[in-house]
Design a protein around this motif. Structure first.
Motif, PDB file in Angstrom:
ATOM      1  N   PHE A   1       0.830  -1.208   0.000  1.00  0.00           N
ATOM      2  CA  PHE A   1       0.000   0.000   0.000  1.00  0.00           C
ATOM      3  C   PHE A   1       0.864   1.257   0.000  1.00  0.00           C
ATOM      4  CE2 PHE A   1      -1.981   3.440   2.415  1.00  0.00           C
ATOM      5  CZ  PHE A   1      -3.109   3.671   1.642  1.00  0.00           C
ATOM      6  N   GLU A   2       1.950   1.250   0.801  1.00  0.00           N
ATOM      7  CA  GLU A   2       2.843   2.410   0.855  1.00  0.00           C
ATOM      8  C   GLU A   2       3.457   2.666  -0.518  1.00  0.00           C
ATOM      9  OE1 GLU A   2       3.338   4.569   3.224  1.00  0.00           O
ATOM     10  OE2 GLU A   2       1.920   3.536   4.511  1.00  0.00           O
ATOM     11  N   PHE A   3       3.891   1.605  -1.165  1.00  0.00           N
ATOM     12  CA  PHE A   3       4.507   1.763  -2.489  1.00  0.00           C
ATOM     13  C   PHE A   3       3.513   2.331  -3.496  1.00  0.00           C
ATOM     14  CE2 PHE A   3       5.775   0.599  -6.711  1.00  0.00           C
ATOM     15  CZ  PHE A   3       7.154   0.730  -6.710  1.00  0.00           C
ATOM     16  N   THR A   4       2.336   1.724  -3.561  1.00  0.00           N
ATOM     17  CA  THR A   4       1.360   2.155  -4.567  1.00  0.00           C
ATOM     18  C   THR A   4       0.847   3.567  -4.289  1.00  0.00           C
ATOM     19  OG1 THR A   4      -0.383   0.991  -3.336  1.00  0.00           O
ATOM     20  CG2 THR A   4       0.635  -0.183  -5.156  1.00  0.00           C
ATOM     21  N   SER A   5       0.706   3.926  -3.021  1.00  0.00           N
ATOM     22  CA  SER A   5       0.250   5.280  -2.708  1.00  0.00           C
ATOM     23  C   SER A   5       1.310   6.310  -3.059  1.00  0.00           C
ATOM     24  CB  SER A   5      -0.150   5.392  -1.230  1.00  0.00           C
ATOM     25  OG  SER A   5       0.962   5.173  -0.382  1.00  0.00           O
ATOM     26  N   ASN A   6       2.577   5.989  -2.803  1.00  0.00           N
ATOM     27  CA  ASN A   6       3.661   6.899  -3.193  1.00  0.00           C
ATOM     28  C   ASN A   6       3.739   7.020  -4.713  1.00  0.00           C
ATOM     29  OD1 ASN A   6       4.529   7.664  -0.657  1.00  0.00           O
ATOM     30  ND2 ASN A   6       6.057   6.041  -0.515  1.00  0.00           N
ATOM     31  N   TRP A   7       3.579   5.885  -5.387  1.00  0.00           N
ATOM     32  CA  TRP A   7       3.619   5.897  -6.856  1.00  0.00           C
ATOM     33  C   TRP A   7       2.548   6.830  -7.416  1.00  0.00           C
ATOM     34  CZ3 TRP A   7       6.787   3.263 -10.366  1.00  0.00           C
ATOM     35  CH2 TRP A   7       6.379   3.326 -11.702  1.00  0.00           C
ATOM     36  N   LYS A   8       1.346   6.695  -6.879  1.00  0.00           N
ATOM     37  CA  LYS A   8       0.245   7.522  -7.363  1.00  0.00           C
ATOM     38  C   LYS A   8       0.483   8.997  -7.055  1.00  0.00           C
ATOM     39  CE  LYS A   8      -4.782   8.041  -7.174  1.00  0.00           C
ATOM     40  NZ  LYS A   8      -6.046   7.503  -6.608  1.00  0.00           N
ATOM     41  N   GLU A   9       0.995   9.277  -5.846  1.00  0.00           N
ATOM     42  CA  GLU A   9       1.198  10.668  -5.447  1.00  0.00           C
ATOM     43  C   GLU A   9       2.262  11.358  -6.295  1.00  0.00           C
ATOM     44  OE1 GLU A   9       2.227  13.328  -1.470  1.00  0.00           O
ATOM     45  OE2 GLU A   9       1.732  11.208  -1.288  1.00  0.00           O
ATOM     46  N   PHE A  10       3.351  10.653  -6.569  1.00  0.00           N
ATOM     47  CA  PHE A  10       4.465  11.301  -7.256  1.00  0.00           C
ATOM     48  C   PHE A  10       4.392  11.199  -8.774  1.00  0.00           C
ATOM     49  CE2 PHE A  10       6.395  10.522  -3.027  1.00  0.00           C
ATOM     50  CZ  PHE A  10       6.654  11.852  -2.712  1.00  0.00           C
ATOM     51  N   SER A  11       3.725  10.179  -9.290  1.00  0.00           N
ATOM     52  CA  SER A  11       3.639  10.033 -10.747  1.00  0.00           C
ATOM     53  C   SER A  11       2.313  10.539 -11.301  1.00  0.00           C
ATOM     54  CB  SER A  11       3.809   8.564 -11.144  1.00  0.00           C
ATOM     55  OG  SER A  11       2.663   7.812 -10.797  1.00  0.00           O
TER      56      SER A  11
ATOM     57  N   ILE B   1       4.490  -1.451  11.137  1.00  0.00           N
ATOM     58  CA  ILE B   1       5.139  -0.660  10.096  1.00  0.00           C
ATOM     59  C   ILE B   1       4.806   0.808  10.323  1.00  0.00           C
ATOM     60  CG2 ILE B   1       5.288  -0.203   7.616  1.00  0.00           C
ATOM     61  CD1 ILE B   1       4.645  -3.174   7.183  1.00  0.00           C
ATOM     62  N   ALA B   2       5.857   1.614  10.474  1.00  0.00           N
ATOM     63  CA  ALA B   2       5.686   3.050  10.676  1.00  0.00           C
ATOM     64  C   ALA B   2       6.292   3.783   9.488  1.00  0.00           C
ATOM     65  CB  ALA B   2       6.367   3.495  11.966  1.00  0.00           C
ATOM     66  N   ASP B   3       5.504   4.676   8.907  1.00  0.00           N
ATOM     67  CA  ASP B   3       6.011   5.473   7.796  1.00  0.00           C
ATOM     68  C   ASP B   3       5.831   6.944   8.121  1.00  0.00           C
ATOM     69  OD1 ASP B   3       3.077   5.285   7.409  1.00  0.00           O
ATOM     70  OD2 ASP B   3       3.507   6.519   5.657  1.00  0.00           O
TER      71      ASP B   3
ATOM     72  N   SER C   1      15.781  12.966   8.198  1.00  0.00           N
ATOM     73  CA  SER C   1      14.907  11.801   8.367  1.00  0.00           C
ATOM     74  C   SER C   1      13.655  12.155   9.157  1.00  0.00           C
ATOM     75  CB  SER C   1      15.671  10.673   9.069  1.00  0.00           C
ATOM     76  OG  SER C   1      16.508   9.985   8.167  1.00  0.00           O
ATOM     77  N   ALA C   2      13.803  13.056  10.135  1.00  0.00           N
ATOM     78  CA  ALA C   2      12.668  13.383  10.994  1.00  0.00           C
ATOM     79  C   ALA C   2      11.661  14.299  10.319  1.00  0.00           C
ATOM     80  CB  ALA C   2      13.179  14.028  12.286  1.00  0.00           C
ATOM     81  N   TYR C   3      12.144  15.314   9.577  1.00  0.00           N
ATOM     82  CA  TYR C   3      11.239  16.378   9.154  1.00  0.00           C
ATOM     83  C   TYR C   3      11.268  16.722   7.673  1.00  0.00           C
ATOM     84  CZ  TYR C   3      10.898  17.099  14.167  1.00  0.00           C
ATOM     85  OH  TYR C   3      10.684  16.911  15.512  1.00  0.00           O
ATOM     86  N   LEU C   4      12.072  16.017   6.886  1.00  0.00           N
ATOM     87  CA  LEU C   4      12.127  16.326   5.462  1.00  0.00           C
ATOM     88  C   LEU C   4      11.839  15.134   4.563  1.00  0.00           C
ATOM     89  CD1 LEU C   4      15.265  18.669   5.347  1.00  0.00           C
ATOM     90  CD2 LEU C   4      12.871  19.337   5.175  1.00  0.00           C
ATOM     91  N   GLU C   5      12.338  13.963   4.915  1.00  0.00           N
ATOM     92  CA  GLU C   5      12.282  12.829   4.008  1.00  0.00           C
ATOM     93  C   GLU C   5      11.218  11.819   4.419  1.00  0.00           C
ATOM     94  OE1 GLU C   5      16.290  11.408   4.194  1.00  0.00           O
ATOM     95  OE2 GLU C   5      16.956  12.763   2.609  1.00  0.00           O
ATOM     96  N   SER C   6      10.679  11.126   3.430  1.00  0.00           N
ATOM     97  CA  SER C   6       9.797   9.998   3.700  1.00  0.00           C
ATOM     98  C   SER C   6      10.653   8.799   4.109  1.00  0.00           C
ATOM     99  CB  SER C   6       8.997   9.652   2.441  1.00  0.00           C
ATOM    100  OG  SER C   6       8.211   8.502   2.662  1.00  0.00           O
ATOM    101  N   GLU C   7      10.346   8.212   5.239  1.00  0.00           N
ATOM    102  CA  GLU C   7      11.103   7.069   5.744  1.00  0.00           C
ATOM    103  C   GLU C   7      10.143   5.956   6.132  1.00  0.00           C
ATOM    104  OE1 GLU C   7      14.193   7.218   5.375  1.00  0.00           O
ATOM    105  OE2 GLU C   7      15.003   9.201   5.857  1.00  0.00           O
ATOM    106  N   ILE C   8      10.703   4.768   6.361  1.00  0.00           N
ATOM    107  CA  ILE C   8       9.875   3.646   6.813  1.00  0.00           C
ATOM    108  C   ILE C   8      10.683   2.796   7.788  1.00  0.00           C
ATOM    109  CG2 ILE C   8      10.484   2.015   4.961  1.00  0.00           C
ATOM    110  CD1 ILE C   8       7.350   1.449   4.892  1.00  0.00           C
TER     111      ILE C   8
END
Length: 263
Positions: A41-51, A74-76, A202-209
């Motif tokens: 779900f995380e992958f597909t949601s990111n794909w949709k958001e960015f593409s 799982i924490a994202d 990592s805390a406030y700029l980037e998407s992490e998992i």
């Protein structure tokens, strides 16, 4: 992340390049079962958001209950949406620690919230240990710039009683390893492995998992491996060591502080 047929997944700190597989030190988890649904779900949601497009694949039917193994969480995080789940989760775990907090991180560029949590834990008697790169191993990336960034945080951490270890290049190594693994182990009961560094980015700029494993047997195994790493391939840093590095790298530390958000 690598997700295969919606049933198997690998995730962690590793990127796709030769150095990550052949001479850098990194860590991933291999997962099966219902946890893969969340990663998918995380992958597909990111794909949709960015593409702006959906993935043209058929949905996979995955059993809701794994036949064996243990549950994971799982924490994202998606800071641009105001989602700071991982930093909040880690601060919570550190604040609940009673005996030990063991951390491996590529470098240290602490946001205030994590800095306070780590120092408070150490001040109340928790054994807080951080393993990160030395100047030597840091030369693998931008002429050890990340090490100069880390040095700016050593004084406050050491003053609070946090123990800092630097990874050393094994004798005879043809290529210097770089410590890129990211893990957090609390009290030998809970472990978290993923892509999150002890850093403001990592805390406030980037998407992490992060994959959280509340299983004592797994956490103790990771704790034992961590302690072995300290004994065999690491050097503890004391105030005298820091003073020498501060004298040696002072101008570089100041310059690194100005651009640390780029790393």
């Amino acid at each position: 992340m690598v997700i295969v047929d919606g049933r198997r997944a690998i995730t962690g700190g590793r990127n796709i390049a030769d150095n990550y597989f052949f001479w850098w030190k990194d860590m991933d988890l291999y997962l099966e079962g219902p946890a893969v649904k969340t990663l998918d779900f995380e992958f597909t949601s990111n794909w949709k958001e960015f593409s702006g497009n959906t993935l043209d694949i058929e949905p996979f039917l995955i059993p809701d209950i794994a036949k064996s193994g243990f549950p994971v969480g799982i924490a994202d995080s998606k800071p641009w949406k105001g989602n700071y789940t991982i930093v909040d989760m880690l601060c919570g775990a550190i604040s609940m620690a009673k005996q030990s907090v063991l951390i491996t991180t590529q470098y240290i560029a602490l946001p205030e919230k994590l800095s306070i949590a780590l120092k408070q834990a150490a001040l109340r008697g928790v054994n807080v240990c951080i393993l990160t790169n030395s100047h030597e191993t840091g030369l693998e990336v931008a002429f050890s710039l990340c090490h100069y960034i880390s040095l700016n945080y050593y004084r406050d951490l050491l003053s609070a009683g946090v123990r800092i270890y630097e990874y050393q290049s094994p004798k005879g190594a043809k290529q210097k390893p770089y410590y890129h693994a990211k893990q957090f182990i609390v009290d030998g009961l809970w472990a978290s492995i993923g892509s999150f560094n002890l850093s403001t980015r990592s805390a406030y700029l980037e998407s992490e998992i992060q994959i959280n494993i509340p299983d004592a047997s797994f956490a103790r195994a990771r704790q034992d491996a961590f302690l072995q790493e300290l004994a065999l391939n690491s050097r503890e840093i004391y105030f005298d060591d820091y003073a020498k590095d501060e004298n040696r790298f002072g101008p570089l530390m100041k310059a690194a502080k100005l651009i640390e958000l780029l790393y």
